[in-house]
Write an enzyme that holds these catalytic residues in place. Structure first.
Site, PDB file in Angstrom:
ATOM      1  N   LEU A  18       0.814  -1.213   0.000  1.00  0.00           N
ATOM      2  CA  LEU A  18       0.000   0.000   0.000  1.00  0.00           C
ATOM      3  C   LEU A  18       0.846   1.261   0.000  1.00  0.00           C
ATOM      4  O   LEU A  18       0.401   2.316  -0.430  1.00  0.00           O
ATOM      5  CB  LEU A  18      -0.930   0.005   1.212  1.00  0.00           C
ATOM      6  CG  LEU A  18      -1.887  -1.196   1.340  1.00  0.00           C
ATOM      7  CD1 LEU A  18      -2.731  -1.058   2.599  1.00  0.00           C
ATOM      8  CD2 LEU A  18      -2.778  -1.307   0.114  1.00  0.00           C
ATOM      9  N   GLY A  19       2.065   1.146   0.489  1.00  0.00           N
ATOM     10  CA  GLY A  19       2.945   2.304   0.543  1.00  0.00           C
ATOM     11  C   GLY A  19       4.306   1.924   1.088  1.00  0.00           C
ATOM     12  O   GLY A  19       4.474   0.877   1.712  1.00  0.00           O
ATOM     13  N   GLY A  21       7.787   3.780   3.112  1.00  0.00           N
ATOM     14  CA  GLY A  21       8.462   4.905   3.728  1.00  0.00           C
ATOM     15  C   GLY A  21       9.954   4.662   3.714  1.00  0.00           C
ATOM     16  O   GLY A  21      10.433   3.675   3.158  1.00  0.00           O
ATOM     17  N   PHE A  23      11.751   3.850   6.190  1.00  0.00           N
ATOM     18  CA  PHE A  23      12.122   2.738   7.055  1.00  0.00           C
ATOM     19  C   PHE A  23      11.001   1.724   7.219  1.00  0.00           C
ATOM     20  O   PHE A  23      11.068   0.867   8.090  1.00  0.00           O
ATOM     21  CB  PHE A  23      12.512   3.280   8.447  1.00  0.00           C
ATOM     22  CG  PHE A  23      13.543   4.370   8.403  1.00  0.00           C
ATOM     23  CD1 PHE A  23      14.853   4.088   8.046  1.00  0.00           C
ATOM     24  CD2 PHE A  23      13.203   5.680   8.692  1.00  0.00           C
ATOM     25  CE1 PHE A  23      15.805   5.097   7.992  1.00  0.00           C
ATOM     26  CE2 PHE A  23      14.152   6.695   8.643  1.00  0.00           C
ATOM     27  CZ  PHE A  23      15.457   6.402   8.289  1.00  0.00           C
ATOM     28  N   LYS A  41       1.623  -1.281   8.909  1.00  0.00           N
ATOM     29  CA  LYS A  41       2.916  -0.619   8.736  1.00  0.00           C
ATOM     30  C   LYS A  41       3.960  -1.491   9.435  1.00  0.00           C
ATOM     31  O   LYS A  41       3.905  -1.703  10.649  1.00  0.00           O
ATOM     32  CB  LYS A  41       2.884   0.782   9.355  1.00  0.00           C
ATOM     33  CG  LYS A  41       4.177   1.570   9.173  1.00  0.00           C
ATOM     34  CD  LYS A  41       4.033   2.984   9.729  1.00  0.00           C
ATOM     35  CE  LYS A  41       5.307   3.793   9.547  1.00  0.00           C
ATOM     36  NZ  LYS A  41       5.151   5.181  10.037  1.00  0.00           N
ATOM     37  N   ASP A 134       5.927  16.217   8.749  1.00  0.00           N
ATOM     38  CA  ASP A 134       6.130  15.570   7.446  1.00  0.00           C
ATOM     39  C   ASP A 134       4.828  15.586   6.651  1.00  0.00           C
ATOM     40  O   ASP A 134       4.427  14.582   6.063  1.00  0.00           O
ATOM     41  CB  ASP A 134       6.638  14.140   7.635  1.00  0.00           C
ATOM     42  CG  ASP A 134       7.264  13.569   6.358  1.00  0.00           C
ATOM     43  OD1 ASP A 134       7.592  14.368   5.437  1.00  0.00           O
ATOM     44  OD2 ASP A 134       7.432  12.335   6.268  1.00  0.00           O
TER      45      ASP A 134
END
Length: 285
Positions: A18-19, A21, A23, A41, A134
């Site tokens: 889904l995504g 980052g 890290f 996550k 962010d």
């Protein structure tokens, strides 16, 4: 932090990312216990790295404190082998950056609808002395009905005292007192004072990032580029380059965006103040 084994509670779709980052990786998972799909996550950790584990716990704690329609809901966090997990609400239409790219740019009406929600979430966080640090399109998720957006990813977020004299540090390496001198966030969305690495106030920097996001929504491109930090900073000293013909974006929208992207933090609108400007007035929808 909990220690729920993923093999007992979660089926992970390893083909569905889904995504990503810096890290972490966010994957689609199904929680058998709660019988619903979630976004997971997943952050690789070292068992002797207490800082990474503490950061995950801090992010979960901050998100758990927030109760707002435009901030993502979190469900659980735990360690599983060499990974830390945070499970959260799934947004079926992905992030705002991809949503805009698929359409080249958003209509001013839809951008206004989304931005009002984002700004309301930022103002709510600021009222609780939480700063995101962010804010960017990648950290805004579009829900299934394409009408509601939600702020996510509090990995850089901090809680500050009322006058920002004391900082609850997100990492052991952070300075424990005063506004930050360190760089956090993404250069293309970062405020000039952040790129300059000077002592800065947190909340106006969030507002700048929101202004960059608004420009991107209505134009389809970032106002200062996304390549070299030095070039990004230099472009901030010039006038905004709006798409041609310029009349496709209203004067109210351009003025409003410019008010968010003032070089001097003290000249910028606050998140709460920006909610009451004429461009966001429902009568102009």
């Amino acid at each position: 932090m909990g220690h729920t084994p993923t093999s007992d509670d979660y089926d992970v779709d390893h083909s569905k990312v889904l995504g990503r980052g810096r890290f972490s990786t966010v994957r689609l998972a199904y929680c058998r216990r709660q019988q619903r799909h979630v976004a997971a996550k997943i952050i690789p950790i070292s068992r002797d790295n207490d800082v990474t584990i503490a950061n995950v716990s801090r992010e979960f704690a901050i998100l758990s404190e927030l109760d707002h329609a435009n901030i993502i809901d979190v469900y659980d966090h735990f360690l599983d082998g060499d990974f830390a997990w945070i499970t959260m609400e799934r947004a079926q239409n992905g992030d705002l950056r991809k949503f805009v790219h698929l359409r080249r740019r958003l209509s001013e009406k839809l951008a206004r609808k989304f931005f009002a929600q984002i700004l309301d979430g930022v103002a709510y966080m600021h009222s609780r002395n939480i700063v995101h640090r962010d804010i960017k399109c990648d950290n805004i998720l579009v829900t299934g009905n394409e009408e509601i957006v939600k702020i996510c990813d509090m990995g850089c977020a901090v809680i500050v005292k009322e006058h920002e004299e004391d900082l609850i540090p997100p990492r052991q390496s952070d300075q424990p007192h005063g506004p930050s001198e360190r760089f956090y966030g993404s250069p293309s969305y970062a405020a000039p004072e952040v790129l300059d690495r000077v002592v800065y106030d947190f909340k106006p920097a969030d507002v700048w990032s929101a202004g960059v996001m608004l420009f991107f929504m209505v134009s389809g491109y970032l106002p200062f580029g996304c390549d070299d930090v030095g070039r990004i900073r230099a472009r901030m000293n010039s006038s905004l380059r709006w798409p041609r013909p310029i009349k496709q974006i209203s004067r109210h929208c351009r003025d409003y965006t410019s008010a968010l992207l003032q070089l001097r933090p003290s000249d910028r609108l606050t998140a709460e103040g920006a909610l009451h400007e004429i461009w966001l007035d429902k009568k102009t929808l």
